[in-house]
Design a protein around this motif. Structure first.
Motif: not given
Length: 246
Positions: A12-13, A74, A78, A85
């Motif tokens: 994830h970003y 974020r 998550l 992340y």
């Protein structure tokens, strides 16, 4: 996922504001593709995330304080999906595969703070849920018109301290829900003195690009980095220490 794997191979970003990614960010993201080629990548942006998720997000986005939108997004990503992340200014040096058996993994940013630039977790982790819930009912714009600029590092560090985590910078296993690694694992960069502590245990490194800072603060940071390159980070730390002693 394999039998012992609890954390899915999802990276994830966040990239809010529709701005162009600077060279440092592009360099870091190239390192992700190099070492995490079999991972799925999820970018959270205006198209993939609800900018009206809560008052905090809405007000931060309207103020163009995108780093604080990312603070919430974020944790949301998550908790909902699980995965890892990464801040966009995090360089990856090796795969996270041998950490995926944890319920969640975190690292110290300094001896008494927990980093939020690299976080790995299984979907629905209770600690991540507490972190996510801390934003409910929270406002980004205060009554006097100023902004709540408390970082997510400070927020999660306070949460974990209250849950019993010892802030000593050392490896700890926490209630079967998380493990915490020393600074050298995920954040081996001393941004105060511009020096690195990379070891064979280092998975990633956060550069603290701080693109959200005002121009004057960014200029000051660049000057400090230039001085550190000239005299060395250790000498800069000695100068800082000597200055405090007077």
């Amino acid at each position: 996922m394999t039998q012992n794997q609890k954390i899915p191979k999802i990276i994830h970003y966040c990239w809010f504001g529709n701005g162009e990614k600077p060279e440092l960010v592009q360099k870091c993201m190239r390192s992700w593709k190099q070492h995490l080629h079999d991972y799925q990548f999820m970018e959270w942006n205006e198209s993939s995330f609800d900018m009206n998720a809560n008052a905090y997000v809405k007000e931060a986005y309207e103020a163009k304080k995108y780093a604080f939108v990312s603070d919430y997004a974020r944790v949301y990503g998550l908790y909902r999906y699980g995965g890892i992340y990464l801040d966009t200014d995090v360089e990856v040096f090796k795969s996270f595969d041998d950490l995926l058996h944890h319920e969640s993994f975190w690292g110290f940013e300094q001896e008494n703070y927990i980093a939020t630039s690299t976080i790995g977790t299984a979907k629905g982790n209770p600690i991540v849920e507490i972190f996510l819930d801390s934003y409910q009912g929270k406002k980004f714009r205060k009554e006097d018109g100023s902004f709540d600029d408390l970082t997510n590092v400070a927020i999660v560090t306070d949460i974990l301290r209250k849950l019993g985590l010892v802030m000593n910078g050392e490896y700890q296993e926490f209630a079967g829900l998380a493990v915490f690694y020393p600074q050298t694992y995920f954040s081996p960069y001393d941004y105060i003195n511009c020096r690195k502590f990379i070891t064979e245990n280092t998975y990633s490194m956060h550069y603290f690009y701080k693109s959200w800072l005002p121009p004057r603060a960014r200029f000051k940071s660049k000057m400090k980095y230039g001085l550190a390159k000239t005299i060395g980070g250790n000498n800069l730390a000695r100068l800082r220490k000597a200055q405090k002693s007077f």
